[in-house]
Design a protein around this motif. Structure first.
Motif, short mmCIF file in Angstrom:
data_model
loop_
_atom_site.label_atom_id
_atom_site.label_comp_id
_atom_site.label_asym_id
_atom_site.label_seq_id
_atom_site.Cartn_x
_atom_site.Cartn_y
_atom_site.Cartn_z
N THR A 19 10.08 -10.80 -19.27
CA THR A 19 9.97 -12.22 -18.94
C THR A 19 8.94 -12.50 -17.85
N LEU A 20 8.93 -11.68 -16.80
CA LEU A 20 8.12 -12.03 -15.63
C LEU A 20 6.66 -11.63 -15.76
N ASP A 21 6.35 -10.62 -16.61
CA ASP A 21 4.96 -10.25 -16.77
C ASP A 21 4.15 -11.35 -17.45
N GLN A 22 4.83 -12.33 -18.01
CA GLN A 22 4.13 -13.42 -18.67
C GLN A 22 3.75 -14.53 -17.69
N LEU A 23 4.16 -14.43 -16.44
CA LEU A 23 3.78 -15.41 -15.45
C LEU A 23 2.29 -15.29 -15.14
N VAL A 24 1.63 -16.41 -15.01
CA VAL A 24 0.21 -16.40 -14.69
C VAL A 24 0.03 -16.67 -13.21
N PRO A 25 -1.12 -16.26 -12.63
CA PRO A 25 -1.37 -16.55 -11.21
C PRO A 25 -1.35 -18.06 -10.96
N VAL A 26 -0.85 -18.43 -9.80
CA VAL A 26 -0.76 -19.84 -9.42
C VAL A 26 -1.67 -20.09 -8.23
N ARG A 27 -2.58 -21.07 -8.35
CA ARG A 27 -3.47 -21.43 -7.26
C ARG A 27 -2.95 -22.65 -6.54
N ALA A 28 -3.05 -22.62 -5.21
CA ALA A 28 -2.70 -23.76 -4.36
C ALA A 28 -3.68 -23.76 -3.20
N GLY A 29 -4.68 -24.63 -3.27
CA GLY A 29 -5.72 -24.60 -2.26
C GLY A 29 -6.47 -23.29 -2.33
N ARG A 30 -6.64 -22.63 -1.18
CA ARG A 30 -7.35 -21.35 -1.14
C ARG A 30 -6.47 -20.16 -1.50
N LEU A 47 -7.46 -16.33 -1.31
CA LEU A 47 -6.59 -15.41 -0.59
C LEU A 47 -5.42 -15.08 -1.50
N GLY A 48 -5.38 -13.85 -2.00
CA GLY A 48 -4.32 -13.45 -2.91
C GLY A 48 -3.04 -13.12 -2.17
N ILE A 49 -1.91 -13.56 -2.73
CA ILE A 49 -0.59 -13.25 -2.21
C ILE A 49 0.17 -12.57 -3.34
N GLU A 50 0.35 -11.28 -3.22
CA GLU A 50 0.97 -10.51 -4.30
C GLU A 50 2.47 -10.41 -4.09
N ILE A 51 3.20 -10.77 -5.12
CA ILE A 51 4.66 -10.70 -5.09
C ILE A 51 5.10 -9.82 -6.25
N GLU A 52 5.95 -8.84 -5.97
CA GLU A 52 6.43 -7.98 -7.04
C GLU A 52 7.03 -8.83 -8.16
N GLY A 67 10.63 -18.47 -7.73
CA GLY A 67 10.98 -19.03 -6.43
C GLY A 67 9.88 -18.84 -5.41
N THR A 68 8.69 -18.43 -5.87
CA THR A 68 7.58 -18.27 -4.94
C THR A 68 6.52 -19.29 -5.30
N GLY A 69 5.32 -18.84 -5.61
CA GLY A 69 4.26 -19.79 -5.91
C GLY A 69 4.47 -20.56 -7.19
N HIS A 70 5.38 -20.09 -8.04
CA HIS A 70 5.63 -20.78 -9.29
C HIS A 70 6.60 -21.94 -9.12
N HIS A 71 7.07 -22.17 -7.92
CA HIS A 71 8.00 -23.26 -7.67
C HIS A 71 7.25 -24.41 -6.99
N GLY A 72 7.55 -25.64 -7.42
CA GLY A 72 6.81 -26.79 -6.90
C GLY A 72 6.90 -26.95 -5.39
N THR A 73 8.02 -26.54 -4.79
CA THR A 73 8.13 -26.68 -3.34
C THR A 73 7.17 -25.73 -2.62
N THR A 74 7.07 -24.50 -3.12
CA THR A 74 6.17 -23.54 -2.49
C THR A 74 4.73 -23.94 -2.68
N ARG A 75 4.40 -24.40 -3.87
CA ARG A 75 3.03 -24.85 -4.13
C ARG A 75 2.68 -26.03 -3.24
N GLY A 76 3.62 -26.95 -3.05
CA GLY A 76 3.36 -28.08 -2.17
C GLY A 76 3.10 -27.65 -0.75
N CYS A 77 3.91 -26.69 -0.26
CA CYS A 77 3.72 -26.18 1.10
C CYS A 77 2.37 -25.49 1.24
N LEU A 78 1.99 -24.70 0.25
CA LEU A 78 0.71 -23.99 0.31
C LEU A 78 -0.46 -24.97 0.30
#
Length: 298
Positions: A95-106, A123-128, A134-145
């Motif tokens: 399931t998770l390998d199908q997630l694509v990178p998420v950009r938010a600003g830089r 600036l890459g932020i790598e998450i296992e 619940g990281t960059g794929h969540h709207g709250t995290t993207r908004g904060c970034l």
């Protein structure tokens, strides 16, 4: 990532005609379960219908799941959820390998398998992969970034706090952009460990100090503050409750980025902080979630 085989997993499947409602279901599921409890995948199918699959390590409370989906997408969708059991498989990778990178600003939040997709000017932020939801794929995290990226274009804080750090994404982003030491806290000991591991993975383990703390109770807050920038991606109720202690730990003209709230909850959070000397500078919505930028004026 090594294989993650389990004897069996328990699955909830549903289809939704509205992308917005599908995202709300995924967001609420993500907020409601720890990474070890559930893995969530959403895909757009033919005709614009969204298919959501949730794999649980243990048999889920079906009534609770239906109530949660009902909040986001209505009772009709909730009652149509199908529950079944899936035979042993590497379901985290599937399931998770199908997630694509998420950009938010830089910033670009990505999994290990997408390292090569991070642009040179990002600036890459790598998450296992097992911790990606619940990281960059969540709207709250993207908004904060996005707000963090805008803030750092014109402001260089010296004392930074990530309150409720979770997987550490916001702390890692700030550390990579600023190259300064900062404090990251969480009430959950598992989150503290995960954030510490992720900071090391991203090469900022020496910059991010992670601690377990409830609110602002730990002595490290007084020692490391007052803070010029606070990142708090939590939930609306804790944000309202912590407005007073937060204000006491802010430097003059400090900036605060708040998220984890639905748009109808934003005004009460703004009001709670306004009464403690913070004024709203920006309010953005990403995928149905609100993120706020406020400034301390006292």
């Amino acid at each position: 990532m090594t294989a993650t085989l389990t004897p069996a997993t328990h699955r909830a499947s549903l289809a939704i005609g509205s992308e917005r409602n599908a995202r709300r279901v995924v967001d609420l599921m993500t907020e409601s379960f720890f990474e070890a409890q559930a893995v969530i995948a959403a895909f757009e199918g033919p005709g614009g219908r969204w298919h959501i699959t949730v794999h649980f390590a243990e048999p889920p409370d079906q009534t609770s799941i239906r109530e949660l989906v009902g909040i986001a997408a209505g009772d009709e969708v909730a009652q149509a959820i199908a529950f079944d059991t899936v035979e042993a498989r590497d379901w985290v990778r599937t399931t998770l390998d199908q997630l694509v990178p998420v950009r938010a600003g830089r910033f670009t939040v990505h999994g290990r398998h997408d390292r090569a997709k991070v642009a040179p000017n990002q600036l890459g932020i790598e998450i296992e992969a097992a911790l990606a939801f619940g990281t960059g794929h969540h709207g709250t995290t993207r908004g904060c970034l996005e707000l963090l990226d805008d803030v750092l274009k014109a402001y260089r804080p010296r004392r930074v706090l990530d309150l409720g750090t979770g997987t550490g994404v916001l702390a890692i982003a700030a550390a990579k952009a600023l190259r300064i030491g900062l404090l990251a806290s969480d009430i959950d000991p598992l989150s503290v460990r995960v954030a510490r591991d992720n900071a090391r993975l991203n090469g900022v383990g020496d910059l991010v100090t992670t601690i377990r703390a409830t609110g602002f109770s730990a002595p490290q807050f007084a020692r490391r503050g007052p803070f010029d920038l606070v990142l708090a991606n939590i939930l609306a109720n804790p944000l309202r409750q912590m407005a007073t202690p937060m204000a006491k730990h802010l430097a003059p003209s400090a900036l605060v980025i708040l998220s984890g709230l639905l748009p109808p909850q934003a005004q009460s959070v703004i009001a709670a902080h306004r009464s403690r000397g913070l004024v709203l500078e920006r309010h953005i919505q990403v995928e149905g979630w609100s993120s706020l930028l406020m400034r301390h004026v006292d």
